[in-house]
Design a protein around this motif. Sequence first.
Motif, PDB file in Angstrom:
ATOM      1  N   ARG A  43       1.025  -1.000  -0.111  1.00 53.03           N
ATOM      2  CA  ARG A  43       0.014  -0.211   0.006  1.00 53.03           C
ATOM      3  C   ARG A  43       1.054   1.109   0.077  1.00 53.03           C
ATOM      4  O   ARG A  43       2.276   1.098   0.085  1.00 53.03           O
ATOM      5  N   THR A  47       0.299   8.260   6.002  1.00 56.76           N
ATOM      6  CA  THR A  47       0.925   9.539   6.389  1.00 56.76           C
ATOM      7  C   THR A  47       2.135   9.908   5.603  1.00 56.76           C
ATOM      8  O   THR A  47       2.278  11.212   5.668  1.00 56.76           O
ATOM      9  N   PHE A  62       1.098  -4.497  10.688  1.00 56.17           N
ATOM     10  CA  PHE A  62       0.207  -3.675  10.036  1.00 56.17           C
ATOM     11  C   PHE A  62       0.604  -3.018   8.751  1.00 56.17           C
ATOM     12  O   PHE A  62       0.027  -2.314   8.157  1.00 56.17           O
ATOM     13  N   GLU A  63       1.799  -3.636   8.370  1.00 53.43           N
ATOM     14  CA  GLU A  63       2.144  -2.614   7.042  1.00 53.43           C
ATOM     15  C   GLU A  63       1.732  -3.388   5.743  1.00 53.43           C
ATOM     16  O   GLU A  63       1.542  -2.766   4.954  1.00 53.43           O
ATOM     17  N   LEU A  65      -1.635  -4.038   5.497  1.00 55.29           N
ATOM     18  CA  LEU A  65      -2.957  -3.761   5.302  1.00 55.29           C
ATOM     19  C   LEU A  65      -3.256  -3.453   3.822  1.00 55.29           C
ATOM     20  O   LEU A  65      -2.675  -2.616   3.117  1.00 55.29           O
TER      21      LEU A  65
ATOM     22  N   TRP B 126      14.440   1.504   8.297  1.00 50.28           N
ATOM     23  CA  TRP B 126      13.746   0.146   8.624  1.00 50.28           C
ATOM     24  C   TRP B 126      12.286  -0.081   7.976  1.00 50.28           C
ATOM     25  O   TRP B 126      11.942  -1.076   8.078  1.00 50.28           O
ATOM     26  N   ASN B 127      11.800   1.087   7.544  1.00 55.27           N
ATOM     27  CA  ASN B 127      10.315   1.208   7.218  1.00 55.27           C
ATOM     28  C   ASN B 127      10.415   0.909   5.558  1.00 55.27           C
ATOM     29  O   ASN B 127       9.215   0.865   4.989  1.00 55.27           O
ATOM     30  N   ARG B 379       6.009   3.736  12.744  1.00 53.05           N
ATOM     31  CA  ARG B 379       5.885   3.550  11.590  1.00 53.05           C
ATOM     32  C   ARG B 379       4.463   4.073  10.772  1.00 53.05           C
ATOM     33  O   ARG B 379       4.408   4.462   9.420  1.00 53.05           O
ATOM     34  N   CYS B 380       3.459   3.807  11.547  1.00 48.97           N
ATOM     35  CA  CYS B 380       2.117   4.036  11.016  1.00 48.97           C
ATOM     36  C   CYS B 380       1.865   5.487  11.119  1.00 48.97           C
ATOM     37  O   CYS B 380       1.129   5.889   9.991  1.00 48.97           O
ATOM     38  N   GLU B 381       2.569   6.250  11.894  1.00 52.71           N
ATOM     39  CA  GLU B 381       2.078   7.582  12.036  1.00 52.71           C
ATOM     40  C   GLU B 381       3.151   8.494  11.626  1.00 52.71           C
ATOM     41  O   GLU B 381       3.137   9.590  11.902  1.00 52.71           O
ATOM     42  N   GLN B 382       4.169   7.811  11.117  1.00 56.78           N
ATOM     43  CA  GLN B 382       5.572   8.627  10.680  1.00 56.78           C
ATOM     44  C   GLN B 382       5.877   9.548  11.754  1.00 56.78           C
ATOM     45  O   GLN B 382       6.450  10.538  11.671  1.00 56.78           O
ATOM     46  N   ARG B 407       0.987  11.214  18.343  1.00 54.85           N
ATOM     47  CA  ARG B 407       0.161  10.205  17.566  1.00 54.85           C
ATOM     48  C   ARG B 407       1.242   8.936  17.433  1.00 54.85           C
ATOM     49  O   ARG B 407       0.899   7.870  17.027  1.00 54.85           O
ATOM     50  N   MET B 410      -0.202   5.196  17.634  1.00 59.09           N
ATOM     51  CA  MET B 410      -2.016   5.615  17.528  1.00 59.09           C
ATOM     52  C   MET B 410      -2.502   4.891  16.375  1.00 59.09           C
ATOM     53  O   MET B 410      -3.581   5.043  15.833  1.00 59.09           O
ATOM     54  N   PRO B 412      -2.610   2.007  12.956  1.00 60.56           N
ATOM     55  CA  PRO B 412      -3.333   0.621  13.022  1.00 60.56           C
ATOM     56  C   PRO B 412      -2.471  -0.579  13.848  1.00 60.56           C
ATOM     57  O   PRO B 412      -3.306  -1.496  14.591  1.00 60.56           O
ATOM     58  N   MET B 417       4.644  -2.170  17.201  1.00 54.96           N
ATOM     59  CA  MET B 417       6.069  -1.853  16.612  1.00 54.96           C
ATOM     60  C   MET B 417       6.679  -0.761  17.112  1.00 54.96           C
ATOM     61  O   MET B 417       8.111  -0.674  17.187  1.00 54.96           O
TER      62      MET B 417
ATOM     63  N   ARG C 245      -8.621   5.828   8.713  1.00 54.65           N
ATOM     64  CA  ARG C 245      -8.658   6.972   7.969  1.00 54.65           C
ATOM     65  C   ARG C 245      -9.582   6.495   6.736  1.00 54.65           C
ATOM     66  O   ARG C 245      -9.592   5.477   6.369  1.00 54.65           O
ATOM     67  N   THR C 305     -10.741   0.907  14.881  1.00 61.99           N
ATOM     68  CA  THR C 305      -9.528   0.571  15.167  1.00 61.99           C
ATOM     69  C   THR C 305      -9.038   0.964  16.814  1.00 61.99           C
ATOM     70  O   THR C 305      -8.070   0.286  17.477  1.00 61.99           O
ATOM     71  N   ARG C 306      -9.794   1.823  17.374  1.00 66.30           N
ATOM     72  CA  ARG C 306      -9.656   2.315  18.712  1.00 66.30           C
ATOM     73  C   ARG C 306     -10.679   2.532  19.465  1.00 66.30           C
ATOM     74  O   ARG C 306     -11.747   2.957  19.057  1.00 66.30           O
TER      75      ARG C 306
END
Lengths: 99, 475, 373
Positions: A43, A47, A62-63, A65, B126-127, B379-382, B407, B410, B412, B417, C245, C305-306
């Motif tokens: 994906r 962000t 969750f990467e 998704l 790493w991402n 990683r999710c929220e940078q 965040r 916060m 997914p 992680m 989102r 999700t939360r």
Amino acid sequence: MFKQVDTQDLETVEVVVDGEPRKLQAGISVMAALLADGELNSRLSPTSGKPCGPHCLMGVCFECLMEIDGIQRQACTTEIEKEMVINRHLSETGENSHE
Amino acid sequence: MSKCYDVVIIGAGPAGINAGATLAEMGLQVVLLDEQQSLGGQIYRNISHASAELLADMGAEYQRGRELVARFEQSGAGHEPGATVWHVEADGHVYYSKEGTSHQLKANYVLVATGAMERPVPFPGWNLPGVMGAGAVNNLAKEAGLVPDCEVALVGSGPLLLLEASLLIKKGVRISTILETTPKLPPLTAVAKLPPALKRMDFLTKGLKMVSEIKRSGAEHYKGVTKIKALGKERVETVEAYSDSEQLHFPAGLLLTHFGVIPNTHIFRLIGCHLEWNQEQRYWFPKADQWGRTNFEKIFAAGDGAGVRGALAAEYRGELAALELARCLGVIPTYERDLLARPIREAILHDHHPRPFVDAVYAPLFSKETLDKDTVLCRCEQVRVQDVRKAVQEGVRDVNEVKIVTRCGMGPCQGRMCGPALAEVMAAELSAPPERMGTLTVRPPLKPIPLEEVATMELEGSAAQPADLFKNQSK
Amino acid sequence: MSEADVIVIGGGVTGAAVGLGLLEEGAERVVIFDEQLPSQRLSRGNFGLTWFMCKGANNPIYAQWCRMATKAWPAFAAQLMEETGYDIELEWTGGAVHAFGEEQFRQYAASVEAITRSCREVGLDYPVRMLNREEFAALIPEMPLGEEVSGAMYTAEQGHINPLLLLAALRSAFQKRGGTYKGAHSVSAISPKDDGSIAVATSRGTYHCKKLVVAAGHGSPRLLTPLGQKLPIYPQRGQLMVSERYQRVLKVPVLCTRQTPDGTFLIGLSTEDAALSSEVTIDAMKNQAANAIRLFPLLKKLNWTRSWGAIRVMTPDGAPIYTRLDRFENITVLALHSAVSLTPLHVKMIAPWILGTNEAPQISHFSNKRFNV
């Protein structure tokens, strides 16, 4: 970047990936099936907008998704099934992306 | 399907399978919920469908899973594959999603055997796609028969890093380098723990053999490396690091990371179980008695999720929990439980001999210098390391308070992680121990589920009152 | 070092806002103590509405107070953002409360009329009107309405913000203006001295001040009881859910559903008697999800999700308590819900009142004494 060790008697299923019909290896997760077919990206990060790839393949990070049959699911814990519709939204701008 | 069970077991790894088989053989009503389609957990992933070649590749440890699964299948225990547990309450209610529908179960007891995860250690890059856990590639081999078809680099620390390297070498995969962050010389604390390890020469010999195989393969192998960076535009292409002052640079079609294994405590935190801090391994684990009972009467923990000790110990601890559960449910008397437990405890002890030594050799290292300020932590929220440092400089002292400001945690993955490293970054900034930073609060759902699923699920005796925010104002 | 002119106990949205206001009003040496206890951090569970609509139905002064706060929000937010660099995501889009069916629509219409009348008595307008289904649909054209939606009450003169970033911004602004913020400090006792100063015992030593503000939510009674002061507050739990989102389709917040600028939906509204338990209950989740889908069917396929549970600080009449202690005039107590909506007034009007430099005429109505009648 991955190859199949044992290519004999591999069953496949027909699915739709990003709008294109595709035959993928059956009996494994959606993410494993995509990797087996040469795909690394799962994906675009909602962000950063940059492409993501699977990291843990055990349901933690969750990467992976992606939209599977209309719902965002972890592709590494979802078994691939015939006629699945998979959308990674890899070419979309942030405005339309559906995390 | 029934909605009430003696024991609901969550997680079909060695602990869950063995506990389930033991309980079902005693005639108890048991169901095992697991996210995967087949039994085995991560360690015995796909064991029921493994090809002869895979069984040979993975060795005797993997094959052991076959016997476990066979025993479980004959025991009469229930198994719900593809079931994602998204909430557990201390009173024994379990909520899970399967094939698009959510269900509520009532358990007299819940055994949580959800295992461990690779310790996430952030470093620049790493991402990037193509940077994967060593466990991820191990899983691909077991599940799908896939092996890397490009040059592979490995970074990190711990015996499983070397094990994965030796498995890949055996399959003919080209390894450009193995970069270990483990110090060149083992710490003194490890030396003191060597004597008990010597009781298990079989184990140590296997380790040495693995190291010599790696050496023979000609892969470049460094220890004590620092400042690891994954580089690439759209995906990882090379890996960079330092050995002393020498800059290292290697091609990496895939970069596999492994920094040891930590319990996945999300589910315990969700339930409200008390946690303890493992000082040496720098991880949280649920506080439990010798049978695995947590601070809640109805909630038990077994396997690596209750503290990392490996697959064999997980199997034994699953059985110990099952014996106590059988006693609680009135099926065996106390003295029989103790009698049956005795040989299991001896086996646990035998298995445990080398672990303190190995743990000390590969004890994780963290300091303020470990994490570069621009590294993406969440990683999710940078969220970057520097964002967290800024929050701390503005007076924030609790991980949850950092989460609301930055965040971080916060997204997914809900902090799976970034949580451990978040506490380390804060602790380093404040020169305080990481356990003082607290843990990220976990609320339902453990994993995302569609709103429609929760809206339409059946609940026993629903008693919700309609909201009335302004009830104070009515005259 | 342990001397201060004013100490504020509690670093939530109320404490941080008042702390900032004190500095703006010229106070020096202001210290905020904040333990950052999750259960006492209401902003973590706040919905983020900056509203006046429906508030003060039986209390025109409170209605006026809420309206004043809302009017002050856009300018206040601009100043805060400029000062701190924190984008608190203010959107001044108006806000709506949806109605299901004709009966509820009529009830809402009647309540709008009643509040309008009561506001008129104090010379205040109440710019809220009813939208029928078509008008409501036209207001949010990208978000299809559920079949049962009959309309909504609506005002253009309110909006929403990110309450978490509001807290961070207030704390940052407070420190930028020279305030001392002390996280991880628990206050155990307040001791007024004969010379008029006050000693504040914390987990990290005792501090002295001339004036004290207690804004510690449900942690306040513990500190006030030894001073002979009863605080008539009670806990009320609210729960909310957060979705993944999604592209921005809902640009006007609705009381129980809003979409944030980053695309997540906040869903839920509950008012529960659960004492101090901030637990999330699946009953409430099911209820809230079902209600949100009934309103906006598009939400069906979105992932939950939360979730959060948080404890409101409720007063017997729902209006805030701003009060000075009878025996110790230099100790002020603030106890309230809706702290986000009221933030601009806490900075601009409550702080001057605490310092004695200016007193808005409404403030005396919010004294604790009103409950002694």
